[in-house]
Motif scaffolding. Structure first.
Motif, PDB file in Angstrom:
ATOM      1  N   ILE A   1       0.818  -1.214   0.000  1.00 31.04           N
ATOM      2  CA  ILE A   1       0.000   0.000   0.000  1.00 31.04           C
ATOM      3  C   ILE A   1       0.853   1.265   0.000  1.00 31.04           C
ATOM      4  CG2 ILE A   1      -2.006  -1.085   1.090  1.00 31.04           C
ATOM      5  CD1 ILE A   1      -1.125   0.175   3.732  1.00 31.04           C
ATOM      6  N   CYS A   2       2.153   1.113   0.174  1.00 33.74           N
ATOM      7  CA  CYS A   2       3.023   2.292   0.104  1.00 33.74           C
ATOM      8  C   CYS A   2       3.057   2.869  -1.312  1.00 33.74           C
ATOM      9  CB  CYS A   2       4.441   1.932   0.561  1.00 33.74           C
ATOM     10  SG  CYS A   2       4.529   1.419   2.299  1.00 33.74           S
ATOM     11  N   GLU A   3       2.576   2.099  -2.302  1.00 30.63           N
ATOM     12  CA  GLU A   3       2.513   2.583  -3.683  1.00 30.63           C
ATOM     13  C   GLU A   3       1.353   3.554  -3.906  1.00 30.63           C
ATOM     14  OE1 GLU A   3       2.193  -0.834  -6.120  1.00 30.63           O
ATOM     15  OE2 GLU A   3       3.934  -1.871  -5.235  1.00 30.63           O
ATOM     16  N   LEU A   4       0.448   3.643  -2.925  1.00 33.28           N
ATOM     17  CA  LEU A   4      -0.727   4.498  -3.076  1.00 33.28           C
ATOM     18  C   LEU A   4      -0.345   5.944  -2.773  1.00 33.28           C
ATOM     19  CD1 LEU A   4      -3.350   2.160  -1.376  1.00 33.28           C
ATOM     20  CD2 LEU A   4      -3.031   2.566  -3.829  1.00 33.28           C
ATOM     21  N   ALA A   5       0.009   6.676  -3.799  1.00 32.78           N
ATOM     22  CA  ALA A   5       0.519   8.043  -3.626  1.00 32.78           C
ATOM     23  C   ALA A   5      -0.542   9.013  -3.133  1.00 32.78           C
ATOM     24  CB  ALA A   5       1.094   8.549  -4.951  1.00 32.78           C
ATOM     25  N   ASN A   6      -1.826   8.666  -3.317  1.00 32.98           N
ATOM     26  CA  ASN A   6      -2.901   9.576  -2.919  1.00 32.98           C
ATOM     27  C   ASN A   6      -3.535   9.210  -1.579  1.00 32.98           C
ATOM     28  OD1 ASN A   6      -2.921  11.206  -5.383  1.00 32.98           O
ATOM     29  ND2 ASN A   6      -3.696   9.347  -6.390  1.00 32.98           N
ATOM     30  N   LEU A   7      -3.035   8.172  -0.946  1.00 31.76           N
ATOM     31  CA  LEU A   7      -3.653   7.720   0.304  1.00 31.76           C
ATOM     32  C   LEU A   7      -3.459   8.765   1.407  1.00 31.76           C
ATOM     33  CD1 LEU A   7      -5.210   5.262   1.424  1.00 31.76           C
ATOM     34  CD2 LEU A   7      -3.033   4.443   2.366  1.00 31.76           C
ATOM     35  N   GLN A   8      -4.581   9.229   1.951  1.00 28.40           N
ATOM     36  CA  GLN A   8      -4.553  10.250   2.996  1.00 28.40           C
ATOM     37  C   GLN A   8      -4.900   9.693   4.373  1.00 28.40           C
ATOM     38  OE1 GLN A   8      -7.012  13.621   1.936  1.00 28.40           O
ATOM     39  NE2 GLN A   8      -6.320  13.608  -0.199  1.00 28.40           N
ATOM     40  N   ARG A   9      -5.693   8.627   4.410  1.00 21.86           N
ATOM     41  CA  ARG A   9      -6.137   8.095   5.694  1.00 21.86           C
ATOM     42  C   ARG A   9      -6.022   6.574   5.679  1.00 21.86           C
ATOM     43  NH1 ARG A   9      -9.574  10.010   9.832  1.00 21.86           N
ATOM     44  NH2 ARG A   9     -10.567   8.338  11.018  1.00 21.86           N
TER      45      ARG A   9
END
Length: 722
Positions: A126-134
């Motif tokens: 999930i570290c690939e999710l550049a837009n993850l805010q929460r």
């Protein structure tokens, strides 16, 4: 000008129509995302007959309409996953593959709260999710070390891993965490190691920090010296060995925190005087529970606090007279386990928002303020273990929201508070060990009541018949009173005692079983059940229906005047651990079926009128002689009295059925006295009827009586006189 305006209006309308059509005819999320979501939900264990499966089948192509999935209104890509407590009741843990979530490229929020997650596969994905805010994985059972890259996600604003079993050291995560982070909550985990607060100095956007209840952490705020750049709103540092290297003082940087809404410094063994300045710096919730603070309650300030917990410290003196002016917005107040003395201020009763009060385990005296219980929003009131006097509650008390009432171990007098009939939501009543008298005669049926504890008073009268309708009763302690009459045979109506229903209570309950007073709390209090009617003047037989209470764990009927036999139905009490029938007037034999109760670890029938031999079994061999003494006609081990061949017993020899039936019949008082009356009548009229019918028999009868009188006269005056 008008033509131009009309053209612009039509163009705008056309654009809106095209947009609406695009949205309306959109077929949902992309195939790749739908496939990933399908694999995720299937990994949660949804079968073909589940509601979730049928729901997804109806909208298979439009995964944006699946429960817990939120898509962008512009491109229909998945931007939010909200799976809250979907697997909370599942026995099987979930081990989600995080690489499936990484396929949702535009994902901004991932919340998997309370889903019985036991671990994560490919957590770094999930570290690939550049837009993850929460990222919220709270309230699970995840046993992992946190991947360092979780802190490096550039858009991350919230990282909530609370209430899990994460382990490892926090410094590697916190040292590289995103400067945009606003919420960090690692509370209730297994993190360890030293955490200097200086590592957080540059997190200028930090609003919420939770490190509470990581028992192997050492959090230090004083050394090394650092300059903060944030104004935190919620700071949770309970039970994390705070400042143990620098003297166990309150963090000094708190004096410059002006936006604090919540501050929890509980269970850190902090020392010092009553920190009155925190009343000004914290606006809503302040918890200083379980520390070593000393001093008296402040009297010359005003605070907006809604929740104040200063329990389990060393505060003393009186509570301030004008309590309502100091804390006018108070919602919850816990000052238990201190050394406060004097009266409870009348002004406490003027707090209109007060819903939870705990002043237990102090040295308070005097009466309970009437205003505290009149038209009150209280749902929790604990004044136990003080020296309070007078009536326990005002006569006209009215607390319709009250759930828990604890008044035990005081000096209250008068009758049981009849006004509690207005509190239909009560779950616990504990007024034990006072000087209450009178009867309990006007009590409403409290359908939610789980524990009814009135032991150690002087209450008299019959046991309230309303007990039979209180189907959620779990603990019943009416011991050491003056109750009389019979045990209600209808107690078997209780759902908790009869069926395997786990009760729900977060209040610890003190209950005596196996001769020992035990404090039940947490999960044990939800599983334990007990009835204690000991040390009263109850009479009559033990109801057979008590044998239907198969989930009962403790039954104490000792020190009464109970008669009759021990019910054979007791063999159905499959979970009974303690049975005390001692000091009564029970007769007959000990039913051999009871000796097969494998759960029974405490049993006493001492000082009754039981007879015959004690049943032999592996279970009964663990009991001592004192459990059977005081029964002169009882024999067999562990008693020293050996059984003879004349002992009429149930230990293998069969009784004469006619004798057994006769014994049962004549044990009933009505049958017995009817038999005496009929026998007397037959004898009386059998003697007089012949005398009345026959004159010849009457002459012979009186002649005989006359002869006996002359004979006795002759003996008395002529023989004895000489």
């Amino acid at each position: 000008m008008n033509i131009f305006s009309t053209y612009n209006g039509m163009l705008l309308l056309f654009i809106i129509m095209i947009t609406c059509c695009n949205i309306g005819f959109n077929h949902g999320c992309m195939d790749e995302e739908r496939t990933a979501l399908q694999e995720i939900t299937e990994s949660m264990g949804y079968g073909h007959d589940s509601y979730e499966y049928s729901y997804r089948s109806r909208f298979f192509d439009d995964c944006c309409r699946w429960e817990g999935v939120h898509c962008s209104p512009t491109n229909s890509q998945v931007i939010g996953i909200y799976f809250y407590f979907i697997k909370k009741d599942s026995e099987e843990q979930w081990f989600p593959d995080m690489s499936l979530f990484s396929k949702l490229k535009q994902l901004q929020e991932l919340q998997l709260v309370g889903n019985n997650i036991g671990g994560l596969d490919n957590p770094e994905a999930i570290c690939e999710l550049a837009n993850l805010q929460r990222l919220d994985l709270s309230i699970n059972s995840i046993e992992e070390e946190v991947p360092p890259c979780w802190g490096n996600m550039p858009s991350l604003r919230t990282l909530d891993l609370s209430k899990n079993e994460f382990r490892g050291k926090l410094t590697s995560i916190l040292a590289n965490i995103s400067k945009n982070i606003e919420v960090i909550d690692f509370s209730h985990n297994l993190f360890k190691g030293f955490v200097p607060f200086s590592i957080l100095a540059n997190l200028s956007n930090l609003k919420h920090l939770g490190l509470s209840y990581n028992y192997h952490l050492e959090v230090e705020t004083e050394d090394p010296i650092w300059h903060l750049s944030f104004q935190v709103q919620h700071l949770l540092l309970a039970d994390c060995n705070l400042n143990h290297q620098s003297g166990k003082g309150i963090p000094r940087f708190l004096s410059t925190q002006y936006n604090l809404q919540t501050l929890d410094l509980s269970s850190n063994s902090l020392v010092g005087n009553f920190p009155t300045w925190l009343f000004q710096n914290v606006s809503s919730v302040l918890s200083l529970r379980s520390n070593c603070f000393v001093g008296q309650f402040p009297e010359q300030l005003q605070s907006t606090l809604s929740t104040l917990d200063i329990s389990d410290n060393r505060f003393d003196g009186h509570l301030p007279l004008h309590f309502d002016l100091i804390l006018p917005q108070l919602f919850e107040f816990n000052a238990s386990s201190n050394q406060f003395s004097g009266n409870i201020p009348l002004s406490v009763g003027e707090l209109k928002h007060l819903e939870r009060v705990d002043l237990s385990n102090n040295r308070l005296s005097g009466p309970v303020p009437g205003g505290l219980t009149q038209n009150s929003p209280l749902w929790y009131l604990n004044l136990s273990n003080n020296s309070l006097e007078g009536e326990p509650l005002a006569i006209n008390c009215n607390m319709p929201k009250l759930h828990w009432l604890l008044l035990h171990n005081n000096h209250f007098v008068g009758e049981f508070p009849a006004c509690l009939s207005n509190s239909l939501s009560l779950r616990l009543i504990d007024v034990r060990h006072n000087d209450l008298s009178g009867t309990i005669s006007s009590l409403s049926v409290l359908m939610q009541l789980g524990a009814f504890l009135v032991g150690g008073n002087q209450i008299s009268g019959h046991l309230p018949k309303e007990l039979c309708e209180m189907q959620k009763l779990q603990f019943l302690d009416f011991s050491n009173n003056r109750f009389s009459g019979n045990i209600p045979p209808c107690l078997h109506k209780s759902l908790v005692w009869k069926n395997k229903i786990q009760a729900n209570s977060w209040v610890p309950i003190d209950f005596t079983t196996k001769g020992i007073s035990r404090l039940y709390q947490g999960i044990p209090v939800t599983l334990m059940t007990g009835i204690d009617f000991s040390v009263n003047t109850l009479v009559g037989a033990i109801p057979q229906a008590i044998g239907e209470l198969s989930e009962l764990h403790s039954l104490n009927l000792s020190n009464n005047h109970l008669t009759g036999h021990i019910p054979t139905s007791f063999k159905e009490l499959n979970n009974l651990e303690s049975l005390d029938l001692s000091h009564n007037n029970l007769t007959g034999h000990i039913p051999p079926e009871i000796s097969q109760m494998s759960t029974l670890s405490r049993f006493s029938v001492a000082f009754n009128n039981l007879r015959g031999s004690i049943p032999s079994s592996t279970q009964f061999s663990t009991f001592s002689e004192s459990d059977f003494e005081g029964n002169p006609e009882l024999c067999g081990e562990p008693l020293q009295r050996k059984c003879s061949g004349n002992d009429d017993d149930d230990d293998g020899r069969k009784e004469n059925p006619s004798e057994k039936a006769e014994e049962r019949v004549f044990d009933k008082p009505l049958i017995f006295f009817s038999f005496v009356f009929i026998s007397y009548s037959l004898g009386f009229w059998g003697f007089l009827a012949p005398l009345y019918i026959s004159a010849k028999w009457r002459r012979k009868y009186f002649a005989t009586i006359h002869g006996w009188i002359e004979h006795l006269f002759y003996i008395m005056y002529f023989k004895l006189g000489t």
